[in-house]
Scaffold this active site. Structure first.
Site, PDB file in Angstrom:
ATOM      1  N   LYS A 211      26.231  34.028  49.673  1.00  0.00           N
ATOM      2  CA  LYS A 211      26.845  34.753  48.555  1.00  0.00           C
ATOM      3  C   LYS A 211      26.993  33.763  47.403  1.00  0.00           C
ATOM      4  O   LYS A 211      27.628  32.715  47.552  1.00  0.00           O
ATOM      5  CB  LYS A 211      28.228  35.277  48.950  1.00  0.00           C
ATOM      6  CG  LYS A 211      28.172  36.489  49.864  1.00  0.00           C
ATOM      7  CD  LYS A 211      29.575  36.960  50.198  1.00  0.00           C
ATOM      8  CE  LYS A 211      30.278  37.566  49.014  1.00  0.00           C
ATOM      9  NZ  LYS A 211      31.706  37.857  49.314  1.00  0.00           N
TER      10      LYS A 211
HETATM   11  C1  E4P Z   1      33.279  40.692  49.019  1.00  0.00           C
HETATM   12  O1  E4P Z   1      32.116  40.430  49.045  1.00  0.00           O
HETATM   13  C2  E4P Z   1      34.166  40.270  47.916  1.00  0.00           C
HETATM   14  O2  E4P Z   1      34.309  38.897  47.902  1.00  0.00           O
HETATM   15  C3  E4P Z   1      35.491  40.961  48.087  1.00  0.00           C
HETATM   16  O3  E4P Z   1      35.272  42.338  48.275  1.00  0.00           O
HETATM   17  C4  E4P Z   1      36.463  40.732  46.928  1.00  0.00           C
HETATM   18  O4  E4P Z   1      37.587  41.535  47.172  1.00  0.00           O
HETATM   19  P1  E4P Z   1      38.990  41.371  46.396  1.00  0.00           P
HETATM   20  O5  E4P Z   1      38.775  41.815  45.005  1.00  0.00           O
HETATM   21  O6  E4P Z   1      39.911  42.272  47.157  1.00  0.00           O
HETATM   22  O7  E4P Z   1      39.380  39.938  46.504  1.00  0.00           O
END
Ligand code: E4P
Length: 222
Positions: free
Chosen positions: A86
């Protein structure tokens, strides 16, 4: 549509794996720290639960292109298949995504706060895009931005998959499933809320009581 869990909580992963068809697990640095375990232990524990068809998404921490590529290579080496690095779509991140694609590393472009950012990451070769629905909602309209991104990829014949992320309620997930999203990564509380309805339990209770009153047993066969 793919259903992905947005958690590093191994008991939650086991739980939902039992009740639903789960296509993978996404993590980010904040999610990993919540586990209170070391990075390696968390990844090993998650991998011991996932089958080969379930993808794992692990985020880089470096912020410069060279560092991001190094960490992406490392993430790529953690598993033989179905592992994605990622990479946040900062300027350095976009540059790193191009490098990673040359190296054959699977990339999920993340921390996407606008349809345009997502579109640019797709042009740079990202395999998948993680737009932050709730975080965009806090700034304007997250669902609308993701629906625009779906359209932008479609009219440009780009094969990049959208894995909508950052959900805080079932309505956001509902709107995107209706809008044709290819994948959602959902936190466990939101997913449990999608599964539960108090009226379902009340209905089941009534069926059981009616049966018991009539036949003096709670099984179908006598
Ligand atoms: C997933 O890939 C993301 O990092 C995550 O959904 C971010 O979520 P948040 O906005 O609740 O931190």
């Amino acid at each position: 549509m793919e259903l992905i869990l947005d958690t590093a909580d191994t008991s939650a992963i086991k739980h939902f794996n039992e009740y639903l068809t789960i296509d993978g697990v996404t993590t980010n640095p904040t999610i990993i720290t919540k586990s209170k375990k070391e990075f390696h232990a968390v990844i090993d524990d998650i991998l011991s639960i996932l089958n080969d068809d379930q993808a794992l998404y692990v985020q880089v921490l470096a912020t410069d292109c060279a560092g991001i590529v190094e960490e992406a290579k490392y993430i790529h080496s953690l598993r033989k298949q179905n592992i994605y690095a990622k990479i946040p779509v900062s300027n350095e991140g976009l540059k790193a995504i191009k490098e990673c694609k040359k190296l054959g590393i699977k990339v999920l472009a993340t921390a996407i706060y606008s349809a345009e950012q997502g579109f640019l990451a797709a042009l740079s070769g990202a395999d998948a895009l993680a737009p932050y629905v709730n975080r965009m909602d806090n700034l304007g309209n997250g669902v609308e931005n993701v629906l625009d991104l779906i359209q932008m990829l479609k009219v440009n014949n780009l094969p990049t998959k959208i894995i909508a992320a950052s959900f805080k309620n079932t309505r956001q997930v509902h709107e995107l499933i209706k809008g044709g999203i290819q994948a959602v990564t959902v936190p466990t509380d939101v997913l449990q809320n999608m599964m539960d309805h108090p009226m379902t339990d009340i209905a089941v209770d009534t069926f059981t009581k009616d049966w018991e009153n009539a036949y003096n047993r709670t099984t179908l066969k006598s």
